[in-house]
Design a protein around this motif. Sequence first.
Motif, PDB file in Angstrom:
ATOM      1  N   ILE A 647       0.970  -1.225   0.035  1.00  0.00           N
ATOM      2  CA  ILE A 647       0.149   0.074   0.150  1.00  0.00           C
ATOM      3  C   ILE A 647       1.020   1.313   0.165  1.00  0.00           C
ATOM      4  O   ILE A 647       0.622   2.098  -0.739  1.00  0.00           O
ATOM      5  CB  ILE A 647      -0.929   0.205   1.157  1.00  0.00           C
ATOM      6  CG1 ILE A 647      -2.303   0.905   1.043  1.00  0.00           C
ATOM      7  CG2 ILE A 647      -0.243   0.394   2.358  1.00  0.00           C
ATOM      8  CD1 ILE A 647      -3.196   0.429   0.055  1.00  0.00           C
ATOM      9  N   ASP A 648       2.041   1.090   0.700  1.00  0.00           N
ATOM     10  CA  ASP A 648       3.080   2.152   0.700  1.00  0.00           C
ATOM     11  C   ASP A 648       3.511   2.490  -0.612  1.00  0.00           C
ATOM     12  O   ASP A 648       3.634   3.453  -1.399  1.00  0.00           O
ATOM     13  CB  ASP A 648       3.989   2.041   1.703  1.00  0.00           C
ATOM     14  CG  ASP A 648       5.269   3.129   1.811  1.00  0.00           C
ATOM     15  OD1 ASP A 648       4.656   4.321   2.303  1.00  0.00           O
ATOM     16  OD2 ASP A 648       6.105   2.984   1.150  1.00  0.00           O
ATOM     17  N   TYR A 649       3.786   1.612  -1.466  1.00  0.00           N
ATOM     18  CA  TYR A 649       4.349   1.397  -2.690  1.00  0.00           C
ATOM     19  C   TYR A 649       3.104   2.313  -3.665  1.00  0.00           C
ATOM     20  O   TYR A 649       3.573   3.174  -4.508  1.00  0.00           O
ATOM     21  CB  TYR A 649       4.519   0.110  -3.417  1.00  0.00           C
ATOM     22  CG  TYR A 649       4.699   0.031  -4.819  1.00  0.00           C
ATOM     23  CD1 TYR A 649       6.248   0.217  -5.511  1.00  0.00           C
ATOM     24  CD2 TYR A 649       3.825  -0.144  -5.955  1.00  0.00           C
ATOM     25  CE1 TYR A 649       6.490   0.112  -6.752  1.00  0.00           C
ATOM     26  CE2 TYR A 649       4.075  -0.042  -7.293  1.00  0.00           C
ATOM     27  CZ  TYR A 649       5.374  -0.112  -7.693  1.00  0.00           C
ATOM     28  OH  TYR A 649       5.748  -0.093  -9.179  1.00  0.00           O
ATOM     29  N   ALA A 650       1.876   1.922  -3.579  1.00  0.00           N
ATOM     30  CA  ALA A 650       0.766   2.372  -4.122  1.00  0.00           C
ATOM     31  C   ALA A 650       0.691   3.819  -4.019  1.00  0.00           C
ATOM     32  O   ALA A 650       0.439   4.755  -4.968  1.00  0.00           O
ATOM     33  CB  ALA A 650      -0.445   1.751  -4.097  1.00  0.00           C
ATOM     34  N   LEU A 651       0.686   4.481  -2.847  1.00  0.00           N
ATOM     35  CA  LEU A 651       0.570   5.750  -2.557  1.00  0.00           C
ATOM     36  C   LEU A 651       2.039   6.542  -2.809  1.00  0.00           C
ATOM     37  O   LEU A 651       1.432   7.650  -3.182  1.00  0.00           O
ATOM     38  CB  LEU A 651       0.439   5.985  -0.740  1.00  0.00           C
ATOM     39  CG  LEU A 651      -1.056   5.226  -0.087  1.00  0.00           C
ATOM     40  CD1 LEU A 651      -1.083   5.243   1.289  1.00  0.00           C
ATOM     41  CD2 LEU A 651      -2.281   5.987  -1.073  1.00  0.00           C
ATOM     42  N   THR A 652       2.773   5.928  -2.771  1.00  0.00           N
ATOM     43  CA  THR A 652       4.051   6.537  -3.675  1.00  0.00           C
ATOM     44  C   THR A 652       3.559   6.854  -5.128  1.00  0.00           C
ATOM     45  O   THR A 652       4.086   7.945  -5.642  1.00  0.00           O
ATOM     46  CB  THR A 652       5.160   5.911  -3.529  1.00  0.00           C
ATOM     47  OG1 THR A 652       5.402   5.522  -1.937  1.00  0.00           O
ATOM     48  CG2 THR A 652       6.535   6.417  -4.164  1.00  0.00           C
ATOM     49  N   GLN A 653       2.981   5.605  -5.796  1.00  0.00           N
ATOM     50  CA  GLN A 653       2.749   6.072  -7.197  1.00  0.00           C
ATOM     51  C   GLN A 653       2.048   7.093  -7.443  1.00  0.00           C
ATOM     52  O   GLN A 653       1.627   7.791  -8.261  1.00  0.00           O
ATOM     53  CB  GLN A 653       2.302   4.633  -7.669  1.00  0.00           C
ATOM     54  CG  GLN A 653       3.246   3.554  -7.854  1.00  0.00           C
ATOM     55  CD  GLN A 653       4.531   3.958  -8.433  1.00  0.00           C
ATOM     56  OE1 GLN A 653       4.610   4.484  -9.603  1.00  0.00           O
ATOM     57  NE2 GLN A 653       5.837   3.847  -7.965  1.00  0.00           N
ATOM     58  N   VAL A 654       0.711   7.433  -6.367  1.00  0.00           N
ATOM     59  CA  VAL A 654       0.025   8.332  -6.553  1.00  0.00           C
ATOM     60  C   VAL A 654       0.703   9.774  -6.536  1.00  0.00           C
ATOM     61  O   VAL A 654       0.126  10.551  -7.392  1.00  0.00           O
ATOM     62  CB  VAL A 654      -1.135   8.512  -5.199  1.00  0.00           C
ATOM     63  CG1 VAL A 654      -1.659   9.564  -5.102  1.00  0.00           C
ATOM     64  CG2 VAL A 654      -1.819   7.016  -4.868  1.00  0.00           C
ATOM     65  N   ALA A 655       1.817   9.726  -5.804  1.00  0.00           N
ATOM     66  CA  ALA A 655       2.340  11.203  -6.096  1.00  0.00           C
ATOM     67  C   ALA A 655       3.304  11.134  -7.108  1.00  0.00           C
ATOM     68  O   ALA A 655       3.731  12.336  -7.382  1.00  0.00           O
ATOM     69  CB  ALA A 655       3.419  11.225  -4.843  1.00  0.00           C
ATOM     70  N   LYS A 656       3.550  10.184  -7.888  1.00  0.00           N
ATOM     71  CA  LYS A 656       4.496  10.266  -9.025  1.00  0.00           C
ATOM     72  C   LYS A 656       3.689  10.173 -10.119  1.00  0.00           C
ATOM     73  O   LYS A 656       3.874  10.953 -11.175  1.00  0.00           O
ATOM     74  CB  LYS A 656       5.043   8.833  -8.989  1.00  0.00           C
ATOM     75  CG  LYS A 656       6.483   8.947  -7.907  1.00  0.00           C
ATOM     76  CD  LYS A 656       7.297   7.722  -8.165  1.00  0.00           C
ATOM     77  CE  LYS A 656       8.498   7.736  -6.938  1.00  0.00           C
ATOM     78  NZ  LYS A 656       9.382   6.595  -7.086  1.00  0.00           N
ATOM     79  N   THR A 657       2.871   9.378 -10.439  1.00  0.00           N
ATOM     80  CA  THR A 657       2.008   9.283 -11.578  1.00  0.00           C
ATOM     81  C   THR A 657       0.363   9.521 -11.393  1.00  0.00           C
ATOM     82  O   THR A 657      -0.369   9.488 -12.678  1.00  0.00           O
ATOM     83  CB  THR A 657       2.039   7.753 -12.481  1.00  0.00           C
ATOM     84  OG1 THR A 657       1.666   7.019 -11.645  1.00  0.00           O
ATOM     85  CG2 THR A 657       3.638   7.583 -12.585  1.00  0.00           C
ATOM     86  N   GLY A 658      -0.090   9.576 -10.106  1.00  0.00           N
ATOM     87  CA  GLY A 658      -1.618   9.580 -10.058  1.00  0.00           C
ATOM     88  C   GLY A 658      -2.106  10.746  -9.816  1.00  0.00           C
ATOM     89  O   GLY A 658      -1.593  11.864 -10.596  1.00  0.00           O
ATOM     90  N   THR A 659      -3.095  11.085  -9.149  1.00  0.00           N
ATOM     91  CA  THR A 659      -3.942  12.187  -8.877  1.00  0.00           C
ATOM     92  C   THR A 659      -2.944  13.228  -8.232  1.00  0.00           C
ATOM     93  O   THR A 659      -3.394  14.484  -8.176  1.00  0.00           O
ATOM     94  CB  THR A 659      -5.040  11.844  -7.935  1.00  0.00           C
ATOM     95  OG1 THR A 659      -4.751  11.256  -6.713  1.00  0.00           O
ATOM     96  CG2 THR A 659      -6.137  10.952  -8.758  1.00  0.00           C
ATOM     97  N   ALA A 660      -1.734  12.940  -7.360  1.00  0.00           N
ATOM     98  CA  ALA A 660      -1.075  13.794  -6.951  1.00  0.00           C
ATOM     99  C   ALA A 660       0.279  14.048  -7.474  1.00  0.00           C
ATOM    100  O   ALA A 660       1.270  14.348  -7.079  1.00  0.00           O
ATOM    101  CB  ALA A 660      -0.676  13.500  -5.480  1.00  0.00           C
TER     102      ALA A 660
END
Length: 793
Positions: A647-660
């Motif tokens: 889940i930490d990996y996914a939330l890091t991707q949020v900041a790289k390629t996602g909504t953030a």
Amino acid sequence: MTTKKKSNKAENPVTSKQGKSVIKSQKTWLRRITIIGAKLAVTLFFTLAIFTIYLDAKVQQTFEGQRWQVPAQVYGQIESLTIGEQLNLNHLAKSLKLNGYKKVRTVTASGQYAQSAHRIIIYRRSFAFPQTDIVSSANATQLTIDVSAGKINQLFIDDVPVTSLQLEPILLARLVPNNKEDRILTALEKTPTLLLDTLLLIEDREFYHHQGISPLGILRALYNNIIAGRTVQGGSTLTQQLVKNMFLTQERTLTRKVKEAIMAIIIEVRYSKDQLLEAYINEVYLGQHYANGIYGFGLAAKFYFGTTLEELNSAQIALLVAQVKGPSYYDPWRNPTRAKERRDLVLRLMFEENFLTVEEFKQRVSSPLSIRKDRRFKAQEYPAYLQLVKQELNQLLPSVQQKNGIRVFTGFSHLSQQFLEQTVANQLTTLEKKYKQTDLQAAMIVTDINSAEIRAVVGDRKAGYAGFNRAINAKRPIGSLIKPAIYLAALERYEQFNFATLLADEPITLTNGVDTSNKQGEQAEKAWQPKNYDGKYRHQVPLIDGLVNSLNIPTINLGMALGLDNVAKAIHLFGFDEDIVMRPSMLLGAINMSPLQINQLYLSLANQGYAEQAHTINIITSNKGETLWQYQASNAQVISTNAAYLIDYALTQVAKTGTARSLTWRLKNNDVAGKTGTSNDLRDSWFVGYDNQHLVTTWLGKDDNKPTGLTGSSGALVLFSDFIKKQGVMNKTRIKPEAIATTLFEEKTGHAVSDECDNTKAYPAISAGITVKEGCLKEKVDERSWFEKLFSD
């Protein structure tokens, strides 16, 4: 002749009888008076004895019990520095200034610091640190900190090399009790000798020689005052003054004077001179700060000069002693001329007793009063944070114990609070101009991930606002912030779900509670047709894309597959302790939470699966240094190590390629993680982000619940970015568990494959739940012509 003599003899018996009668009468009255006097004396003696016993009991009860209701002192973070840690010297210098330290070229006294490019020298004030793993001296100490390449490489305490040291915490507030008496308890041995000598010189020269009352002292004071032409010396002993202040009222009656004299003798018999002098320096009334009285020299030093007792010079000591005579009459703010005359008189007496040299006397007597510019103490500067402290304190200690001069040590960071307030003040104004909005409000919370200590809180856009605290009390729909809990519940079921698992993304209709608009009054279920934020549908998407891009439909399908009960259990497991209404809309954040509750929810996600309770208070000690309560980490792991990593990996991707993903340029590719959240009609803008050290929860909205025109990424994220840049980003580092392996998956099937095919993507996955297939998916080729395809069914 004979006849005459006989006649004389005849008269004598009468005279004799009368005389005897008078004498007898006199003896009777004398006896009666004596008896009455004896009875009165005995009665008076017993009355006085009983009265003395009563007063003695009163003295013991007060003097040996809780003498004063003393404010609880609330301190900020005790910052520990260790060799090898990162340190920004400019940030440290700013913290020292906020704590009242003065920058100088050469450090010579406590409360000073000197700074160069790679070194800072601090003369730390004396401070009684609570018991911790790092042993610190309570005395004033010189600290030297050397920094190279942004990290601490050398530490010294009084030129002795050490591996770690502690900095003096800042005093946040004094929680004054109901009696409005404010004081700082000061031990006799911590009181400057010059202050004690001057006090005794002016108020009671024979203190160590009399037994509570001093008739000679009264006569001497009267004589000295007549010679001086003004009142220069008091007649009451310090013991009498102490009795009057501690036990009696200010009424001027004979009864009170008798009580004062008796109690002065009692207290002298029962207690040592040093005990009485220590009580006096903490009890004496020295001024008035609006509704609160200033008691004792410890607080008076703060009140008049904004410093500690140990940092007072001789002129300041003279002014404090001068206040004993009459704090209102010699008030230096209202009557500066009168106060200076009294101070100078005290200085002259100090000089005459050789307490001062000629040079020092000339210098001090010509100096200004040097009091604080404003008599008003600063109002509690951080009411939002202190509200949390008070809530916790009431849960930990009874109110009576809170008035015993306890010391409360918190995790508050003065620097983080300053950055937080600057961010809110500046960015809300900018956002209002950019999006043509008004009346935006904000709440932000900063928490240390490892210790769960709350570092800073903002509950209103106005710094120092003591009203409604939105960080604690504003419960608003959380929107997409709920999604990590849903996806985590799926990733814990690693045999069924992984990042490549395909989720349907097609229009759906669900029933979501009862349709209350039914005109027939029948109980009908209300149809709910949710959509993705962009209004598009993608047929199917990998599970990780549903979270990274915050897609609603795939999330709902995943949540329904897991079951609403299981999703609710996951939310409760993270620390949300309120009931959750079981309906499909909960999967899109139709749950009201405060920023504080959201902060707790995400803390276990940021802390590798460990659920620690976010808190402000770390240690509570008595005024004698005894530990009354100390926070103990639970070390309760509520998320498996593997799922926490994913889940930490996914939330890091949020900041790289996602909504953030705007954080990639806002933070210049620093590694952080986070999740955006937006409620219906853009009423609430949320962002929760974290680096390797701090978790930051941010909410933007309006008190009237009108739309803000802001999404989580266009509003709250902007505040997070601005704050974390000021604070300094600690890039995220996470060690991959052994059970996690980077695995290839076919994007169209979600199957793990061994060969790198045309449409494969690598994701971290729990190896035990993966079945790898050999080869790649071979799509069936449609050999029909375009004409046949056009008219086929």
